[in-house]
Design a protein around this motif. Structure first.
Motif, mmCIF file in Angstrom:
data_model
loop_
_atom_site.group_PDB
_atom_site.id
_atom_site.type_symbol
_atom_site.label_atom_id
_atom_site.label_comp_id
_atom_site.label_asym_id
_atom_site.label_seq_id
_atom_site.Cartn_x
_atom_site.Cartn_y
_atom_site.Cartn_z
ATOM 1 N N VAL A 179 0.846 -1.197 0.000
ATOM 2 C CA VAL A 179 0.000 0.000 0.000
ATOM 3 C C VAL A 179 0.878 1.242 0.000
ATOM 4 O O VAL A 179 1.814 1.353 0.798
ATOM 5 C CB VAL A 179 -0.929 0.035 1.234
ATOM 6 N N VAL A 180 0.575 2.180 -0.903
ATOM 7 C CA VAL A 180 1.252 3.479 -0.922
ATOM 8 C C VAL A 180 0.175 4.549 -1.014
ATOM 9 O O VAL A 180 -0.569 4.628 -1.995
ATOM 10 C CB VAL A 180 2.216 3.613 -2.115
ATOM 11 N N ASP A 181 0.061 5.364 0.059
ATOM 12 C CA ASP A 181 -0.893 6.473 0.083
ATOM 13 C C ASP A 181 -0.361 7.534 1.034
ATOM 14 O O ASP A 181 0.828 7.535 1.378
ATOM 15 C CB ASP A 181 -2.298 5.994 0.471
ATOM 16 N N GLY A 182 -1.213 8.430 1.494
ATOM 17 C CA GLY A 182 -0.754 9.506 2.355
ATOM 18 C C GLY A 182 -0.270 9.048 3.713
ATOM 19 O O GLY A 182 0.451 9.778 4.403
ATOM 20 N N SER A 183 -0.649 7.832 4.112
ATOM 21 C CA SER A 183 -0.289 7.322 5.430
ATOM 22 C C SER A 183 0.741 6.210 5.407
ATOM 23 O O SER A 183 1.305 5.868 6.441
ATOM 24 C CB SER A 183 -1.544 6.804 6.149
ATOM 25 N N ASN A 184 0.979 5.637 4.229
ATOM 26 C CA ASN A 184 1.855 4.471 4.141
ATOM 27 C C ASN A 184 2.821 4.602 2.959
ATOM 28 O O ASN A 184 2.471 5.155 1.920
ATOM 29 C CB ASN A 184 1.024 3.199 3.960
ATOM 30 N N ARG A 185 4.013 4.074 3.140
ATOM 31 C CA ARG A 185 4.995 4.021 2.070
ATOM 32 C C ARG A 185 5.435 2.575 1.885
ATOM 33 O O ARG A 185 5.188 1.722 2.753
ATOM 34 C CB ARG A 185 6.200 4.911 2.374
ATOM 35 N N ALA A 186 6.075 2.293 0.773
ATOM 36 C CA ALA A 186 6.538 0.930 0.513
ATOM 37 C C ALA A 186 7.881 0.976 -0.209
ATOM 38 O O ALA A 186 8.150 1.888 -0.990
ATOM 39 C CB ALA A 186 5.516 0.157 -0.310
#
Length: 270
Positions: free
Chosen positions: A169-176
């Motif tokens: 998951v890559v979004d405003g709260s998570n990186r990968a």
């Protein structure tokens, strides 16, 4: 050549075969399966990370047998081999390393490593985590051991099947991030095809190539946003006997907690 039958459990040195196994190949096993005589860990750290966190690798080794064993540890780094060290464990001994890369290799940075019992005949346990300590406690990502079955599909050798890390998951709260460790003493190239929920089959949202040095390691950030991201890995150059091992990792930006998602092998099915 069919990948699933081309390589049994093997001992890793930096480009060297440690011993002639001289026995029938054991039944295939997957990650976190049977306790084994060798393990592959493509992701570890003793390094400064994002958002102020300093990551270290805690590793626990246990010898369950009634005799002493020696474990061969080999380190993969961005510049190539980080060295080979031998760890002696007495009968029934458990050894805990709070910062494995520093304690064993005196190494600072990211990397991967392999562990193999010197005769490839005596099983041992290897479990751990990549962690960082903060004001509100410790956050960590469990290490996931891979077996020889999970080396990346080698297109140069006409192997079939898939090597995939999924659920990122890559979004405003998570990186990968994603990365690979090359367990051979020859340089290889690994292609990463990155898909999200908007990607069509055979049309990845992004493609990246990791040019791994001999016994090298590399990690990159996932440059695609989405709630359902998967990465297919393909080794593009012949390399050697042992192959490459890849992974994805999710990290929450607020807590720093993470989950490791190794690239697992699946045979082709029509």
């Amino acid at each position: 050549m069919n990948k699933a039958t081309s390589l049994g459990i093997c001992i890793l040195f930096t480009g060297l075969l440690a011993t002639d196994l001289g026995a029938a190949e054991p039944p295939s096993r997957g990650p976190q399966g049977l306790v084994a005589a060798s393990y592959f860990f493509p992701s570890a750290a003793n390094a400064q990370g994002s958002f102020g966190a300093f990551y270290q690798t805690r590793l626990v080794l246990t010898n369950p047998t009634a005799s002493a064993i020696s474990i061969i540890a080999s380190l993969n780094t961005l510049t190539g081999s980080g060295g080979i060290q031998t760890i002696a464990l007495a009968a029934g001994e458990t050894r805990v390393y709070g910062n494995f890369l520093q304690d064993v290799f005196t190494y600072t940075g990211g990397g991967g490593f392999s562990l193999a019992e010197s005769t490839n005949s005596k099983p041992f346990y290897a479990v751990g985590e990549v962690y960082a300590d903060a004001g509100n406690g410790r956050f960590s990502t469990a290490l996931v051991a891979l077996s020889a079955d999970d080396r990346v599909v080698n297109l140069a050798n006409l192997e079939t099947g898939f090597s995939m890390s999924t659920g990122l998951v890559v979004d405003g709260s998570n990186r990968a991030n994603f990365g690979c460790a090359n367990m051979d003493g020859t340089p290889v190239a690994v292609r990463a095809d990155i898909y999200n929920e908007s990607s069509a089959i055979d049309h990845p949202a992004a493609t990246a190539t990791l040019n791994l040095k001999a016994n090298g390691w590399e990690q990159q950030s996932v440059a695609v946003s989405g709630q359902i991201i998967k990465i297919l890995f393909w080794q593009l150059s012949a390399g050697g006997l042992y192959g490459s091992y890849c992974y994805g990792v999710n990290v929450n930006n607020q807590s720093g907690d993470g989950i490791s998602v190794p690239a697992l092998f699946a045979p082709s099915r029509n």
